[in-house]
Each structure stands twice: as C-alpha cells, then as structure tokens.
Design a protein around this motif. Structure first.
Motif, PDB file in Angstrom:
ATOM      1  N   VAL A   1      -7.040  -4.858   3.535  1.00 17.43           N
ATOM      2  CA  VAL A   1      -8.127  -5.593   2.877  1.00 17.43           C
ATOM      3  C   VAL A   1      -8.983  -4.582   2.130  1.00 17.43           C
ATOM      4  CG1 VAL A   1     -10.049  -7.187   3.192  1.00 17.43           C
ATOM      5  CG2 VAL A   1      -8.060  -7.327   4.703  1.00 17.43           C
ATOM      6  N   SER A   2      -8.570  -4.279   0.923  1.00 14.83           N
ATOM      7  CA  SER A   2      -9.270  -3.264   0.132  1.00 14.83           C
ATOM      8  C   SER A   2      -8.962  -3.440  -1.336  1.00 14.83           C
ATOM      9  CB  SER A   2      -8.851  -1.857   0.572  1.00 14.83           C
ATOM     10  OG  SER A   2      -7.475  -1.637   0.287  1.00 14.83           O
TER      11      SER A   2
ATOM     12  N   GLU B   1      -9.178  -5.718  10.693  1.00 13.08           N
ATOM     13  CA  GLU B   1      -9.457  -4.320  10.322  1.00 13.08           C
ATOM     14  C   GLU B   1     -10.956  -4.021  10.380  1.00 13.08           C
ATOM     15  OE1 GLU B   1      -5.817  -3.613   7.107  1.00 13.08           O
ATOM     16  OE2 GLU B   1      -7.851  -3.924   6.368  1.00 13.08           O
ATOM     17  N   ARG B   2     -11.639  -4.692  11.311  1.00  4.26           N
ATOM     18  CA  ARG B   2     -13.088  -4.549  11.473  1.00  4.26           C
ATOM     19  C   ARG B   2     -13.849  -4.975  10.218  1.00  4.26           C
ATOM     20  NH1 ARG B   2     -11.022   0.163  13.393  1.00  4.26           N
ATOM     21  NH2 ARG B   2     -11.858   1.395  11.651  1.00  4.26           N
TER      22      ARG B   2
ATOM     23  N   GLY C   1      -3.927   4.347   9.067  1.00  6.55           N
ATOM     24  CA  GLY C   1      -4.403   5.711   9.253  1.00  6.55           C
ATOM     25  C   GLY C   1      -5.915   5.755   9.316  1.00  6.55           C
ATOM     26  N   ASP C   2      -6.438   6.830   9.864  1.00  5.61           N
ATOM     27  CA  ASP C   2      -7.877   6.941  10.064  1.00  5.61           C
ATOM     28  C   ASP C   2      -8.662   6.836   8.762  1.00  5.61           C
ATOM     29  OD1 ASP C   2      -7.443   7.214  12.762  1.00  5.61           O
ATOM     30  OD2 ASP C   2      -7.504   9.413  12.727  1.00  5.61           O
ATOM     31  N   ASP C   3      -8.116   7.399   7.714  1.00  5.07           N
ATOM     32  CA  ASP C   3      -8.827   7.399   6.432  1.00  5.07           C
ATOM     33  C   ASP C   3      -8.311   6.340   5.459  1.00  5.07           C
ATOM     34  OD1 ASP C   3     -10.385   9.583   7.253  1.00  5.07           O
ATOM     35  OD2 ASP C   3      -8.806  10.997   6.670  1.00  5.07           O
ATOM     36  N   ALA C   4      -7.431   5.489   5.929  1.00  2.00           N
ATOM     37  CA  ALA C   4      -6.845   4.469   5.047  1.00  2.00           C
ATOM     38  C   ALA C   4      -7.865   3.382   4.729  1.00  2.00           C
ATOM     39  CB  ALA C   4      -5.621   3.850   5.708  1.00  2.00           C
TER      40      ALA C   4
ATOM     41  N   LEU D   1       6.648  -4.522  -1.814  1.00  2.00           N
ATOM     42  CA  LEU D   1       5.818  -4.225  -2.984  1.00  2.00           C
ATOM     43  C   LEU D   1       5.402  -2.759  -3.068  1.00  2.00           C
ATOM     44  CD1 LEU D   1       3.836  -7.536  -2.859  1.00  2.00           C
ATOM     45  CD2 LEU D   1       5.148  -6.765  -4.822  1.00  2.00           C
ATOM     46  N   ASN D   2       6.009  -1.948  -2.244  1.00  2.00           N
ATOM     47  CA  ASN D   2       5.843  -0.492  -2.348  1.00  2.00           C
ATOM     48  C   ASN D   2       4.392  -0.039  -2.219  1.00  2.00           C
ATOM     49  OD1 ASN D   2       8.689  -0.203  -2.946  1.00  2.00           O
ATOM     50  ND2 ASN D   2       8.201  -0.930  -5.015  1.00  2.00           N
ATOM     51  N   VAL D   3       3.622  -0.713  -1.398  1.00  2.07           N
ATOM     52  CA  VAL D   3       2.263  -0.258  -1.133  1.00  2.07           C
ATOM     53  C   VAL D   3       2.356   1.000  -0.257  1.00  2.07           C
ATOM     54  CG1 VAL D   3       0.032  -0.817  -0.113  1.00  2.07           C
ATOM     55  CG2 VAL D   3       1.354  -2.606  -1.285  1.00  2.07           C
ATOM     56  N   PRO D   4       1.764   2.111  -0.655  1.00  2.00           N
ATOM     57  CA  PRO D   4       1.852   3.337   0.138  1.00  2.00           C
ATOM     58  C   PRO D   4       1.335   3.145   1.563  1.00  2.00           C
ATOM     59  CG  PRO D   4       1.005   3.820  -2.040  1.00  2.00           C
ATOM     60  CD  PRO D   4       1.037   2.325  -1.923  1.00  2.00           C
ATOM     61  N   HIS D   5       2.052   3.702   2.505  1.00  2.38           N
ATOM     62  CA  HIS D   5       1.687   3.549   3.912  1.00  2.38           C
ATOM     63  C   HIS D   5       0.289   4.091   4.180  1.00  2.38           C
ATOM     64  CE1 HIS D   5       2.396   3.175   8.223  1.00  2.38           C
ATOM     65  NE2 HIS D   5       1.838   4.381   8.362  1.00  2.38           N
ATOM     66  N   ASP D   6      -0.081   5.192   3.509  1.00  2.00           N
ATOM     67  CA  ASP D   6      -1.380   5.801   3.792  1.00  2.00           C
ATOM     68  C   ASP D   6      -2.551   5.000   3.215  1.00  2.00           C
ATOM     69  OD1 ASP D   6      -1.029   6.340   1.129  1.00  2.00           O
ATOM     70  OD2 ASP D   6      -1.040   8.520   1.323  1.00  2.00           O
ATOM     71  N   LEU D   7      -2.242   3.959   2.414  1.00  4.77           N
ATOM     72  CA  LEU D   7      -3.298   3.026   2.015  1.00  4.77           C
ATOM     73  C   LEU D   7      -3.515   1.949   3.073  1.00  4.77           C
ATOM     74  CD1 LEU D   7      -2.741   2.268  -1.801  1.00  4.77           C
ATOM     75  CD2 LEU D   7      -4.492   3.714  -0.769  1.00  4.77           C
ATOM     76  N   LEU D   8      -2.449   1.655   3.808  1.00  2.89           N
ATOM     77  CA  LEU D   8      -2.492   0.552   4.767  1.00  2.89           C
ATOM     78  C   LEU D   8      -2.948   0.980   6.150  1.00  2.89           C
ATOM     79  CD1 LEU D   8       0.868  -1.136   3.705  1.00  2.89           C
ATOM     80  CD2 LEU D   8      -1.421  -2.043   3.269  1.00  2.89           C
TER      81      LEU D   8
END
Length: 423
Positions: free
Chosen positions: A332-333, A366-367, A325-328, A316-323
């Motif tokens: 669940v968002s 994811e805490r 990384g420290d600032d991702a 589904l082409n969800v960007p990796h940096d949304l999934l």
C-alpha cells in the motif's frame, strides 16, 4: 396539474417486492408536465385502500393506482374505487375474450376467479393488457381522473405508454405544456461543493429549474423547463447548460444520463485508445465497471487482479524490496501503485495502464489505516500520475469510491490528452 401514485399490495409493505412502478410513473408524468407531490403504498385492505384513494383525490387531480387487479379475492383495487365513486363493475367482453384465449391456447382449465381480471368500472375506458391478463381502467369523476394499472412492471409500463398516456393526453392534459429535461453528470466533486459553485444560478432560478442530487461517487443535475415545443425547450436548456459547464467544466463529464465509464469508453473508442488495469484491494471492480459497457472490447485489453504480494511480484514484476522488508514502502504505497500501472501497461502494450492498491478494511494492513488507497495512471510516453486517497466508509463503500475516483482521474487525463487538444 398534480398527480398522486398509490401502489397497492401487502407484499410491498413487507419488503418482498421493491416499488419500481412509482419511479417509472413519476418520470413519465414529469415529461407530460404533471407534478407528483405524493406517493404511497397501501396493503390489500378495502378500508385502508379506500382511505388512501379518498385522500389522494383531495390533493391531486390525477390518481394512479398500480396493483391489486389480479384474479384473487385480495385483489381489491377496482372494487375499492368503484365503491368509493358509487359505481358498479362489469365484465368487459374484449378483456374476457383475451383471458379466455390465453387459457385455451395453453389447453389449461380456466378457474372462475380469472373472470375478475376482465372487470371494469362502469363508465370507464378499458386499458388493454398486451403483456398480461388483467385489464386496466381509466375514468373521470367529478373533475378528477383515475388510472388503474397492473402491479407487475412488465405489464404496467407498456399499458401506461400505449393506453394510459394517450388517454390522459386526450382527456386531462389538453391545456398542459410538457416538461423537458436534461441530465448533466459530474464526477470528482461532492453534492455540497457542486451546489455551492452553482448557488447563484440555483437561487435565481425560475425557468428552467436546477435540481442536483447525489449518488455514490458522482452528482447529477437535472435541468428542466416547460415549453410548447421541444425545440423551444432545448434552446432554453442549452443556454443554462452552457452556464453550468462554464462553472464546472473540470467535473462535468456528460450532458446525458450515462455513467462515467460509458463516457470514458466512448471517448477512447473515438480516439482509438486502449486500456488495461491492475487491481489489488478492489478485486476486479474497476474492470467489471469498464467491461459492463457495451463495446468496451475495443478499448479494454485486459487486466490482472493481484491481491497478494506474491501475485504482484510474480505477475507484474513488482520488486520484492518494495513489498517487504524493514525499509520497504509496502504494497500500500505510491511506489507500488506506480509500478503496477506501468507494468500492466507495458505487458498489454496499451495507451493507459491503471492501478489500485490500498486498505479497504475492515482492519489495518501493513499498519496502515482503512481507507488509505493509492491509484495510478500510466500513459504511454508520459510521466505516471499517482494519487493518494484517504476514504471513509465500510469496505464496500471504500472499494466503490476508489473506482469512481480513478475513473474520474482517467476521464480528466483523456480530456487533457494531446489527441483531444488537437481536435
């Protein structure tokens, strides 16, 4: 007129069989204007069975017994009632012919105990069994009415409809007005809040009556009235329905006993709309609910269960940096829910794309806490809507409530769509 239902069978008390007969009979009796105040279950014991019948006959006009009329020695219902009323049992010729033909047709030896299935109580009306062997009974005694029906639902239901109901209408219900009911279905509101919104109507009710009750994720309101004709009843119910709808129009999705997914499929079919879905924590439950509706193939194009981050990114082409990384924001968002809904809609070229991502439990992910869920609705040429849910319950409850919440939001969106507003 009052009725009492007695289900006979030790297997019911042991939990080996669920007593669906009482539910069926209660609904049917209500349509005849008969109130059911008590239901009971008793095992295959002569003394306890007779005590149950005696108690029921003291507080009800009609006593219905289901089960305990088969061929074995522990099938005691007819014996118990006959002894209690001081009557004898005899073999009904037509019922015995029916039993004998059953075995002869199959070229199977009929054991002597099968003759018990043709027993009837002296002075009773035999109730033919079109789907089984054991004959039922209907009789009146000292102003009370007794109906004996088989235990298996596939035998009990047709016998009641075809044999017992006409007997009751002829012998017991000559002065009774039938009850007519409508089911109003609501979503996106709890039972307590719904009752609060309807409090004035409920407190002032006399006829018709209002009875709300809740299921998981939805509320049903049954409105009922007694009337000499269906047309007169429907006129009264229609007036009350209009009052209820005016108070809860944003939650009332049907004026019949249908599911919200059925209402959605019907609406979308009428408007030529299409739908697709991307699910994470619900694992396909949303798509199962939609595709369980007959005719949903004209609406539902398909979907993807994207449980892992890898599948969200790959399919589904969800960007990796949304999934990650420290600032991702993480899977669940709100951001990921939006991308999932928009991507599945574009991939399938549907009018609506739905998405679910969250933590169903039993542990944090994811805490993020159990019960935190994001749902999204992407509509063609419209801004995507994302909703945050904070649900309580176990894993399965959270999954079900998530799906119900999304279906409600989808129904609201469809009802507010340009196509429906211009109708």
């Amino acid at each position: 007129m009052k009725a009492e239902i007695i289900a006979v069978g030790t297997e019911l008390l042991l939990g080996q069989i669920v007593n669906t007969n009482a539910q069926f009979l209660s609904v049917e009796l209500a349509t005849l204007g008969i109130d059911v105040y008590f239901q009971s279950v008793v095992g295959d014991n002569m003394t306890r069975l007779q005590e149950s019948i005696q108690l029921a006959s003291q507080r009800a006009d009609i006593v219905l017994l289901t089960g305990g009329i088969g061929p074995t020695q522990d099938d005691l219902t007819k014996d118990a009632l006959a002894a209690l009323l001081g009557r004898k049992l005899h073999i009904d010729r037509l019922a015995m012919d029916h039993v004998a033909k059953f075995f002869a047709k199959r070229d199977v030896h009929m054991t002597e105990n099968n003759r018990r299935q043709a027993l009837v109580i002296d002075g009773s009306t035999p109730l033919a069994n079109a789907t089984g062997l054991a004959v039922g009974n209907a009789l009146s005694h000292e102003g009370k009415y007794y109906i004996i029906l088989p235990g298996p639902p596939k035998e009990m239901a047709p016998m009641f409809q075809e044999q017992a109901k006409p007997w009751l209408l002829q012998h017991a219900l000559t002065d009774e007005m039938p009850i007519y009911s409508k089911m109003l279905k609501f979503a996106g509101i709890g039972e307590s809040l719904l009752e609060d919104r309807l409090l004035d109507l409920i407190q002032n009710q006399s006829d018709p009556t209002i009875a709300p009750y809740a299921k998981e994720g939805e509320v049903t309101v049954r409105i009922s009235t007694k009337a000499p004709s269906e047309q007169e009843a429907m006129n009264k119910l229609h007036e009350l329905e209009k009052q209820i709808q005016s108070l809860l129009s944003e939650h009332m999705y049907a004026n019949g006993d249908i599911t919200i997914e059925k209402a959605i499929v019907d609406l979308m079919t009428d408007q030529g709309m299409t739908l697709s879905a991307a699910e994470s924590c619900t694992g396909g439950l949303l798509m199962e609910r939609i595709t369980s509706v007959p005719g949903s193939a004209t609406v539902f194009e398909g979907g993807i269960v994207c449980y892992s981050n890898q599948m969200k990114e790959k399919l589904l082409n969800v960007p990796h940096d949304l999934l990650e990384g420290d600032d991702a924001p993480g899977a669940v968002s709100a951001e990921v829910a939006q991308v999932l809904a928009e991507q599945v809609r574009m991939i399938t070229d549907t009018d609506f794309g739905l998405a679910i991502t969250g933590v169903a439990g039993p542990a944090y992910s994811e805490r993020k806490p159990v019960g935190l869920v994001y749902i999204a609705i992407a509509e063609r040429d419209k801004k995507t809507e994302v909703f945050e849910l904070n649900l309580i319950g176990n894993r399965e409850t959270i999954r079900v409530r998530t799906v119900k919440s999304l279906l409600y939001r989808l129904w609201r969106t469809i009802m507010q769509s340009d196509k429906l507003q211009t109708r």
